[in-house]
Design an enzyme around this catalytic site. Structure first.
Site, PDB file in Angstrom:
ATOM      1  N   LEU A  32      -8.594  -6.457   5.208  1.00  0.00           N
ATOM      2  CA  LEU A  32      -8.181  -6.633   4.008  1.00  0.00           C
ATOM      3  C   LEU A  32      -6.563  -6.781   3.916  1.00  0.00           C
ATOM      4  CD1 LEU A  32     -10.881  -5.104   3.690  1.00  0.00           C
ATOM      5  CD2 LEU A  32      -9.875  -4.158   1.700  1.00  0.00           C
ATOM      6  N   GLN A  54     -17.963 -20.904  17.939  1.00  0.00           N
ATOM      7  CA  GLN A  54     -17.475 -21.460  19.010  1.00  0.00           C
ATOM      8  C   GLN A  54     -17.610 -20.317  19.992  1.00  0.00           C
ATOM      9  OE1 GLN A  54     -13.683 -23.338  18.727  1.00  0.00           O
ATOM     10  NE2 GLN A  54     -13.097 -23.004  20.781  1.00  0.00           N
ATOM     11  N   TYR A  77     -14.582 -19.057  14.844  1.00  0.00           N
ATOM     12  CA  TYR A  77     -14.970 -17.955  16.005  1.00  0.00           C
ATOM     13  C   TYR A  77     -16.280 -17.796  15.890  1.00  0.00           C
ATOM     14  CZ  TYR A  77     -10.483 -16.611  17.583  1.00  0.00           C
ATOM     15  OH  TYR A  77      -9.066 -16.377  18.384  1.00  0.00           O
ATOM     16  N   LYS A 135       1.519 -16.006   7.082  1.00  0.00           N
ATOM     17  CA  LYS A 135       1.336 -15.374   8.435  1.00  0.00           C
ATOM     18  C   LYS A 135       0.564 -14.396   8.455  1.00  0.00           C
ATOM     19  CE  LYS A 135       5.852 -16.282  10.458  1.00  0.00           C
ATOM     20  NZ  LYS A 135       7.270 -15.688  10.731  1.00  0.00           N
ATOM     21  N   ARG A 185      -0.050  -7.351 -11.464  1.00  0.00           N
ATOM     22  CA  ARG A 185      -1.372  -8.068 -11.981  1.00  0.00           C
ATOM     23  C   ARG A 185      -1.855  -7.746 -13.433  1.00  0.00           C
ATOM     24  NH1 ARG A 185      -5.397  -7.505  -6.653  1.00  0.00           N
ATOM     25  NH2 ARG A 185      -3.865  -5.896  -6.250  1.00  0.00           N
ATOM     26  N   ALA A 189     -11.999 -10.108   4.051  1.00  0.00           N
ATOM     27  CA  ALA A 189     -11.595 -10.058   2.512  1.00  0.00           C
ATOM     28  C   ALA A 189     -11.226 -11.597   2.171  1.00  0.00           C
ATOM     29  CB  ALA A 189     -10.865  -9.068   2.034  1.00  0.00           C
ATOM     30  N   GLY A 213       0.852  -1.183  -0.239  1.00  0.00           N
ATOM     31  CA  GLY A 213       0.087   0.077   0.220  1.00  0.00           C
ATOM     32  C   GLY A 213       0.850   1.273   0.135  1.00  0.00           C
ATOM     33  N   GLY A 262      -9.672 -11.904  17.465  1.00  0.00           N
ATOM     34  CA  GLY A 262      -9.625 -11.715  19.052  1.00  0.00           C
ATOM     35  C   GLY A 262     -10.187 -10.309  19.275  1.00  0.00           C
ATOM     36  N   TYR A 313      -1.038 -18.029  -0.434  1.00  0.00           N
ATOM     37  CA  TYR A 313      -1.862 -17.004  -0.648  1.00  0.00           C
ATOM     38  C   TYR A 313      -3.171 -17.787  -0.523  1.00  0.00           C
ATOM     39  CZ  TYR A 313      -5.100 -13.299  -2.420  1.00  0.00           C
ATOM     40  OH  TYR A 313      -6.168 -12.467  -2.854  1.00  0.00           O
TER      41      TYR A 313
HETATM   42  P1  NAD Z   1      -2.983  -4.535  -2.183  1.00  0.00           P
HETATM   43  O1  NAD Z   1      -1.732  -5.203  -2.173  1.00  0.00           O
HETATM   44  O2  NAD Z   1      -3.284  -3.005  -3.003  1.00  0.00           O
HETATM   45  O3  NAD Z   1      -3.525  -4.183  -0.615  1.00  0.00           O
HETATM   46  C1  NAD Z   1      -3.154  -4.879   0.617  1.00  0.00           C
HETATM   47  C2  NAD Z   1      -2.986  -4.043   1.720  1.00  0.00           C
HETATM   48  O4  NAD Z   1      -2.437  -4.686   2.803  1.00  0.00           O
HETATM   49  C3  NAD Z   1      -1.467  -3.075   1.285  1.00  0.00           C
HETATM   50  O5  NAD Z   1      -1.942  -1.857   1.756  1.00  0.00           O
HETATM   51  C4  NAD Z   1      -0.454  -3.836   2.165  1.00  0.00           C
HETATM   52  O6  NAD Z   1       0.355  -2.669   2.647  1.00  0.00           O
HETATM   53  C5  NAD Z   1      -1.342  -3.969   3.451  1.00  0.00           C
HETATM   54  N1  NAD Z   1      -0.361  -5.357   4.145  1.00  0.00           N
HETATM   55  C6  NAD Z   1       0.068  -6.527   3.523  1.00  0.00           C
HETATM   56  N2  NAD Z   1       0.422  -7.138   4.532  1.00  0.00           N
HETATM   57  C7  NAD Z   1       0.193  -6.441   5.716  1.00  0.00           C
HETATM   58  C8  NAD Z   1       0.493  -6.570   7.220  1.00  0.00           C
HETATM   59  N3  NAD Z   1       1.081  -7.734   7.509  1.00  0.00           N
HETATM   60  N4  NAD Z   1       0.022  -5.962   8.129  1.00  0.00           N
HETATM   61  C9  NAD Z   1      -0.442  -4.689   7.876  1.00  0.00           C
HETATM   62  N5  NAD Z   1      -0.724  -4.261   6.431  1.00  0.00           N
HETATM   63  C10 NAD Z   1      -0.491  -5.347   5.348  1.00  0.00           C
HETATM   64  O7  NAD Z   1      -4.144  -5.449  -2.573  1.00  0.00           O
HETATM   65  P2  NAD Z   1      -5.763  -5.166  -2.883  1.00  0.00           P
HETATM   66  O8  NAD Z   1      -6.042  -5.792  -4.206  1.00  0.00           O
HETATM   67  O9  NAD Z   1      -6.413  -4.020  -2.449  1.00  0.00           O
HETATM   68  O10 NAD Z   1      -6.522  -6.389  -1.861  1.00  0.00           O
HETATM   69  C11 NAD Z   1      -6.947  -5.965  -0.721  1.00  0.00           C
HETATM   70  C12 NAD Z   1      -7.601  -7.553  -0.221  1.00  0.00           C
HETATM   71  O11 NAD Z   1      -8.475  -7.973  -0.895  1.00  0.00           O
HETATM   72  C13 NAD Z   1      -6.536  -8.388   0.056  1.00  0.00           C
HETATM   73  O12 NAD Z   1      -7.073  -9.116   1.399  1.00  0.00           O
HETATM   74  C14 NAD Z   1      -6.681  -9.382  -0.938  1.00  0.00           C
HETATM   75  O13 NAD Z   1      -6.418 -10.647  -0.745  1.00  0.00           O
HETATM   76  C15 NAD Z   1      -8.118  -9.268  -1.266  1.00  0.00           C
HETATM   77  N6  NAD Z   1      -8.349  -9.625  -2.429  1.00  0.00           N
HETATM   78  C16 NAD Z   1      -8.201  -8.831  -3.634  1.00  0.00           C
HETATM   79  C17 NAD Z   1      -8.727  -8.978  -4.985  1.00  0.00           C
HETATM   80  C18 NAD Z   1      -8.344  -8.145  -6.001  1.00  0.00           C
HETATM   81  O14 NAD Z   1      -8.595  -8.537  -7.360  1.00  0.00           O
HETATM   82  N7  NAD Z   1      -7.876  -6.900  -6.123  1.00  0.00           N
HETATM   83  C19 NAD Z   1      -9.212 -10.216  -5.356  1.00  0.00           C
HETATM   84  C20 NAD Z   1      -9.286 -11.444  -4.106  1.00  0.00           C
HETATM   85  C21 NAD Z   1      -8.966 -10.733  -2.905  1.00  0.00           C
HETATM   86  N1  UDP Z   2      -1.195 -12.326 -16.998  1.00  0.00           N
HETATM   87  C1  UDP Z   2      -0.780 -12.236 -18.163  1.00  0.00           C
HETATM   88  N2  UDP Z   2       0.180 -10.953 -18.174  1.00  0.00           N
HETATM   89  C2  UDP Z   2       0.675 -10.493 -17.168  1.00  0.00           C
HETATM   90  C3  UDP Z   2      -0.151 -10.645 -15.881  1.00  0.00           C
HETATM   91  C4  UDP Z   2      -0.740 -11.572 -15.730  1.00  0.00           C
HETATM   92  O1  UDP Z   2      -1.162 -12.723 -19.366  1.00  0.00           O
HETATM   93  O2  UDP Z   2       1.343  -9.587 -17.367  1.00  0.00           O
HETATM   94  C5  UDP Z   2      -2.327 -13.463 -16.491  1.00  0.00           C
HETATM   95  C6  UDP Z   2      -2.176 -14.285 -15.551  1.00  0.00           C
HETATM   96  O3  UDP Z   2      -1.329 -15.351 -15.918  1.00  0.00           O
HETATM   97  C7  UDP Z   2      -3.505 -14.901 -15.235  1.00  0.00           C
HETATM   98  C8  UDP Z   2      -4.414 -13.670 -15.669  1.00  0.00           C
HETATM   99  O4  UDP Z   2      -3.386 -12.914 -16.413  1.00  0.00           O
HETATM  100  O5  UDP Z   2      -3.822 -15.875 -16.128  1.00  0.00           O
HETATM  101  C9  UDP Z   2      -4.842 -13.002 -14.256  1.00  0.00           C
HETATM  102  O6  UDP Z   2      -3.509 -12.550 -13.445  1.00  0.00           O
HETATM  103  P1  UDP Z   2      -3.527 -11.641 -12.231  1.00  0.00           P
HETATM  104  O7  UDP Z   2      -1.994 -11.794 -11.652  1.00  0.00           O
HETATM  105  O8  UDP Z   2      -4.161 -10.514 -12.460  1.00  0.00           O
HETATM  106  O9  UDP Z   2      -4.681 -12.354 -11.292  1.00  0.00           O
HETATM  107  P2  UDP Z   2      -4.948 -13.837 -10.698  1.00  0.00           P
HETATM  108  O10 UDP Z   2      -6.360 -13.871 -11.235  1.00  0.00           O
HETATM  109  O11 UDP Z   2      -4.249 -14.990 -11.719  1.00  0.00           O
HETATM  110  O12 UDP Z   2      -4.643 -14.157  -9.348  1.00  0.00           O
END
Ligand code: NAD
Ligand code: UDP
Length: 314
Positions: free
Chosen positions: A72, A161, A158, A90, A185, A113, A37, A101, A144
């Site tokens: 998130l 329970q 949680y 982790k 991505r 999320a 972030g 908690g 992940y």
């Molecule tokens: P992002 O990487 O932009 O945001 C994640 C945020 O979490 C960042 O600001 C990062 O600094 C913070 N972070 C990471 N590890 C941390 C830690 N240990 N302690 C405190 N902060 C921490 O990603 P995003 O796309 O905004 O995703 C947000 C959430 O949504 C994530 O949990 C992700 O798994 C989930 N999600 C996103 C997508 C998507 O397409 N964007 C899809 C599925 C799930």
């Molecule tokens: N991908 C791609 N080129 C890139 C980045 C991703 O072709 O430069 C493909 C990747 O292999 C996957 C899809 O695009 O099939 C979506 O990838 P992303 O990393 O955005 O998210 P995912 O859904 O795989 O977590």
């Protein structure tokens, strides 16, 4: 006015969520360790008395008095979550435990999320919430996928329970402004490559599919889920069911950016899911939610954002 904790609040989705919740009159604690972030995403909120930024890592305990928690915090792009795989798991597992908690102590509602990755490389299409998935537990995406699956388990345990008021949303590929330039991505990669006239890198042959949801639609679904009056805990899919191949997506980005970029093909990463599309009938039924932003409108805003970022970095 509610006091709401948003972990990962300086990230892509978290920053949009913080802004919307703040605009709705809530008090926000935005907690982030700034791994992926950025302060830039929430700089415009810092002057607001109802917005507080806390640098903290959720693999360590945190305490505050809050009414709601949106959990998130977790790197979301494959290159970022694979960079330190042990830290990623982790973050999902310890982070969920500490936040649960906290929710238990404060009697707060907590929304996790989660992700479409809990379905792995799905054998069922489109994916419904009752599908248990096809996840490799020992591959490069496992830190992940399994971390998020364990976080879901913790949420349910949680709830059963300790009667914690939990919510699980399974987010499908979401895009929009505030994605990091180095996110890695597909949406940010293709847009940046197209705007810079560089080759568009398709991994594999581009026949794999994804379904892309604009961030404002997602945030709307998350808030509806958190506040639903039926105490519907989910899990619920949130995503846009409009499915396309990655090759079609590359061609769309080239068209919308008027780019001269050429498409090149690179090796497909291990365990890359072949098809992904959410079944959102449960979200429609329980939350009255359906995405409204079409892909061209959403991508235009995202392209404008990256165009500005590229100019700022010049
Ligand atoms: P992002 O990487 O932009 O945001 C994640 C945020 O979490 C960042 O600001 C990062 O600094 C913070 N972070 C990471 N590890 C941390 C830690 N240990 N302690 C405190 N902060 C921490 O990603 P995003 O796309 O905004 O995703 C947000 C959430 O949504 C994530 O949990 C992700 O798994 C989930 N999600 C996103 C997508 C998507 O397409 N964007 C899809 C599925 C799930
Ligand atoms: N991908 C791609 N080129 C890139 C980045 C991703 O072709 O430069 C493909 C990747 O292999 C996957 C899809 O695009 O099939 C979506 O990838 P992303 O990393 O955005 O998210 P995912 O859904 O795989 O977590």
């Amino acid at each position: 006015m509610k006091r709401i904790l948003v972990t990962g609040g300086a990230g892509f989705i978290g920053s949009h969520l913080c802004e919307r919740l703040l605009n709705e009159g809530n008090e926000i604690i935005c907690l982030d360790n700034f791994f992926t972030g950025s302060k830039d995403n929430i700089r415009h909120l810092l002057h607001n008395d109802h917005f507080e930024l806390v640098r903290h890592d959720i693999t360590k305990e945190y305490y505050a008095e809050v009414d709601q928690i949106y959990n998130l915090a977790c790197p979301a792009s494959p290159p970022h979550y694979q960079y330190n795989a042990i830290k990623t798991i982790k973050t999902s597992v310890l982070g969920a435990m500490y936040m649960l908690g906290l929710a238990k102590r404060c009697n707060a509602t907590i929304l996790q999320a989660s992700t479409s990755e809990v379905y792995g490389d799905p054998k069922v299409h489109p994916q419904k919430e009752d599908y248990w998935g096809n996840v490799n537990p020992i591959g490069i995406r496992s830190c992940y996928d399994e971390g998020k699956r364990c976080a879901e388990t913790l949420m349910m345990d949680y709830h059963r329970q300790n009667a914690v008021d939990t919510r699980i949303v399974r987010i499908f590929n979401t895009y929009g402004p505030n994605m990091a330039m180095n996110d890695g991505r597909v949406v940010s990669n293709f847009i940046i490559q197209a705007l810079q006239g560089k080759d568009i890198t398709i991994y594999g042959d581009g026949s794999q599919t994804r379904s892309f949801c604009y961030v404002s639609d997602l945030v709307d679904g998350m808030i509806r889920m958190m506040n639903n009056q039926e105490h519907f805990i989910g899990p619920v899919n949130l995503g846009n069911p409009s499915e396309r191949t990655i090759l079609e997506f590359a061609e769309l980005i080239i068209k919308l950016t008027n780019s001269n970029s050429k498409i090149v093909y690179k090796p497909l990463p291990m365990d890359d899911p072949v098809r992904r599309k959410p079944d959102i009938s449960l979200a429609k039924e329980k939350l009255g939610w359906t995405p409204v932003v079409d892909i061209e409108a959403g991508l235009s805003k995202t392209i404008e954002y990256f165009d500005r970022k590229i100019r700022e970095n010049c």
